[in-house]
Scaffold this motif. Sequence first.
Motif, PDB file in Angstrom:
ATOM      1  N   ARG A  10       0.847  -1.184   0.000  1.00 33.04           N
ATOM      2  CA  ARG A  10       0.000   0.000   0.000  1.00 33.04           C
ATOM      3  C   ARG A  10       0.891   1.245   0.000  1.00 33.04           C
ATOM      4  O   ARG A  10       1.158   1.831   1.054  1.00 33.04           O
ATOM      5  CB  ARG A  10      -0.921  -0.002   1.217  1.00 33.04           C
ATOM      6  N   PRO A  11       1.379   1.626  -1.180  1.00 33.09           N
ATOM      7  CA  PRO A  11       2.277   2.777  -1.264  1.00 33.09           C
ATOM      8  C   PRO A  11       1.549   4.064  -0.894  1.00 33.09           C
ATOM      9  O   PRO A  11       0.340   4.184  -1.072  1.00 33.09           O
ATOM     10  CB  PRO A  11       2.696   2.797  -2.737  1.00 33.09           C
ATOM     11  N   ALA A  12       2.355   5.042  -0.384  1.00 28.92           N
ATOM     12  CA  ALA A  12       1.764   6.311   0.043  1.00 28.92           C
ATOM     13  C   ALA A  12       1.952   7.401  -1.005  1.00 28.92           C
ATOM     14  O   ALA A  12       1.450   8.498  -0.851  1.00 28.92           O
ATOM     15  CB  ALA A  12       2.398   6.742   1.367  1.00 28.92           C
ATOM     16  N   SER A  13       2.699   7.086  -2.073  1.00 39.82           N
ATOM     17  CA  SER A  13       2.936   8.101  -3.102  1.00 39.82           C
ATOM     18  C   SER A  13       3.025   7.413  -4.465  1.00 39.82           C
ATOM     19  O   SER A  13       3.192   6.187  -4.552  1.00 39.82           O
ATOM     20  CB  SER A  13       4.252   8.834  -2.829  1.00 39.82           C
ATOM     21  N   VAL A  14       2.937   8.225  -5.528  1.00 42.48           N
ATOM     22  CA  VAL A  14       3.036   7.685  -6.886  1.00 42.48           C
ATOM     23  C   VAL A  14       4.426   7.073  -7.100  1.00 42.48           C
ATOM     24  O   VAL A  14       4.557   5.976  -7.667  1.00 42.48           O
ATOM     25  CB  VAL A  14       2.750   8.793  -7.931  1.00 42.48           C
ATOM     26  N   ASP A  15       5.460   7.746  -6.624  1.00 42.74           N
ATOM     27  CA  ASP A  15       6.825   7.229  -6.800  1.00 42.74           C
ATOM     28  C   ASP A  15       6.981   5.856  -6.162  1.00 42.74           C
ATOM     29  O   ASP A  15       7.559   4.932  -6.743  1.00 42.74           O
ATOM     30  CB  ASP A  15       7.849   8.191  -6.169  1.00 42.74           C
ATOM     31  N   GLU A  16       6.442   5.739  -4.955  1.00 45.26           N
ATOM     32  CA  GLU A  16       6.522   4.463  -4.245  1.00 45.26           C
ATOM     33  C   GLU A  16       5.755   3.369  -5.009  1.00 45.26           C
ATOM     34  O   GLU A  16       6.216   2.227  -5.111  1.00 45.26           O
ATOM     35  CB  GLU A  16       5.876   4.634  -2.863  1.00 45.26           C
ATOM     36  N   ALA A  17       4.611   3.757  -5.550  1.00 42.23           N
ATOM     37  CA  ALA A  17       3.803   2.792  -6.300  1.00 42.23           C
ATOM     38  C   ALA A  17       4.534   2.319  -7.549  1.00 42.23           C
ATOM     39  O   ALA A  17       4.558   1.124  -7.863  1.00 42.23           O
ATOM     40  CB  ALA A  17       2.461   3.420  -6.688  1.00 42.23           C
ATOM     41  N   VAL A  18       5.151   3.252  -8.253  1.00 47.24           N
ATOM     42  CA  VAL A  18       5.869   2.907  -9.487  1.00 47.24           C
ATOM     43  C   VAL A  18       7.058   1.994  -9.164  1.00 47.24           C
ATOM     44  O   VAL A  18       7.338   1.034  -9.884  1.00 47.24           O
ATOM     45  CB  VAL A  18       6.325   4.196 -10.221  1.00 47.24           C
ATOM     46  N   ALA A  20       7.250  -0.086  -6.651  1.00 47.81           N
ATOM     47  CA  ALA A  20       6.704  -1.414  -6.315  1.00 47.81           C
ATOM     48  C   ALA A  20       6.347  -2.171  -7.594  1.00 47.81           C
ATOM     49  O   ALA A  20       6.613  -3.377  -7.716  1.00 47.81           O
ATOM     50  CB  ALA A  20       5.481  -1.261  -5.416  1.00 47.81           C
ATOM     51  N   LEU A  21       5.763  -1.464  -8.556  1.00 48.21           N
ATOM     52  CA  LEU A  21       5.384  -2.109  -9.819  1.00 48.21           C
ATOM     53  C   LEU A  21       6.622  -2.546 -10.594  1.00 48.21           C
ATOM     54  O   LEU A  21       6.672  -3.650 -11.153  1.00 48.21           O
ATOM     55  CB  LEU A  21       4.545  -1.146 -10.677  1.00 48.21           C
ATOM     56  N   ALA A  22       7.622  -1.675 -10.624  1.00 48.25           N
ATOM     57  CA  ALA A  22       8.847  -1.983 -11.372  1.00 48.25           C
ATOM     58  C   ALA A  22       9.551  -3.197 -10.763  1.00 48.25           C
ATOM     59  O   ALA A  22      10.043  -4.077 -11.486  1.00 48.25           O
ATOM     60  CB  ALA A  22       9.780  -0.767 -11.384  1.00 48.25           C
TER      61      ALA A  22
END
Lengths: 284, 172
Positions: A10-18, A20-22
Amino acid sequence: MIPPAFEYARPASVDEAVRALADAGEEAKVLAGGQSLLPLLRLRLAFPELVVDVGRIPELRGVREDGEALAIGALTTHHDVIHDPLVRRYAGLLAGATATVADPAVRHRGTLGGSLAHADPAGDLPAVALALDAELVAVGPAGRRTIPAREFFLDYLQSALSPDELLVEVRIPKTEGWGFHYEKFQRVAQAWAIVGVAALVRRADGHIAEARIGLTNMGSTPVRATAAERALAGADGPEAVARAAEAAAEGTRPSQDLSASPEYREHLARVLTRRAVLTAGGMG
Amino acid sequence: MTHIKVNVDGTPYEDEVEPRLLLAHYLRDRLGLTGTPIGCDTSNCGACTVELDGTTVKSCSVLAVQADGSTVTTVQGLAKDGEWTALQHAFHERHGLQCGYCTPGMIMAARDLLRENPHPTSDEVREALEGNLCRCTGYQNIVRAVLAAAGQQDGPGRQDASGRQVGEEVTA
């Protein structure tokens, strides 16, 4: 059924989400409102190793004006889209069509970005985005890029997003003053559209100056009815609209399923295009 | 396992859950709140509808981990000190159920409607309940119950040749 097991982030930011996806490669799925993904998981039609829940990234929510466009955060729910004053004023087609998506409980959770990224040709909003000439903004490890709706929907449930990209914003050119209507045909309430037609009409001097038509469920992607759009330019009354709508299914390749044959879908496309344009143009 | 904190019907809970656990299963199997039934696997039936942070959701389409930090109200949290709400009374009095399986979802969805639109027409009630399926009643008495709870007059309706109640004339 019980969904297959997966890891959860559950990322808290777009950067963190990207990130995690990468890191997860092709084995990750983005979870926004979950109204498409959770049914797929429950039916065991998807087996992600990692689910990246972007539902708590506040910057992805909300609607703002940006010059000649509206910028709608990908995580904005259908319910919020329907009731947003900017959307109602500048993108009435989107507000009107979104109000027909599923049912109230689903609209509380489901998101605009989620329904576009899911790229289901039977979904209502992909054809609407296409008719509105929307642009989709994605963020990936290499940065931000903007994808026109015409290049976004590649095939059944396949979008132009790469596995490490997150859809963050939907940009919609303002269509204030245009007439609009979304007409769909469904077997029962809250069912998928057998065919849907999103119509935008700009009138001038008693005739249609320009029409844009997006078709739901008339192929493996949403499509524009370009032949009908050309024929509608200059139409000056219900009969001219009806003639032009005869071209609505040209160039489409609708599928066969339990609800309809391709021929029946072509018939629906013609009838619903006539109705949608007449309503949008105030001629109905 | 993921740690979650939720408040359900006024009671705070903390649990370790698998990420794949659906909110509906969490409510029923972990918390024993079986007043929320599960009717389908396709998000269509609405039987499992609950309120999550003030708006209705289908609890089979929400993960328990997504409800972390949230407040959940189920049909079991509506009555206060054993006293039913007006909507629950109306379902009882207007016979808005037969087998009762869809009733918790119907009541939660109707509650959501009446909050946004305290005086709906019968068409608006039907639209608001489009995500909730009932296989017994034909919906007529459900609509009547919601209108009655909204304080509307329950009209006589029309009768067909055999004396059966037909039509939609339940609006004030």
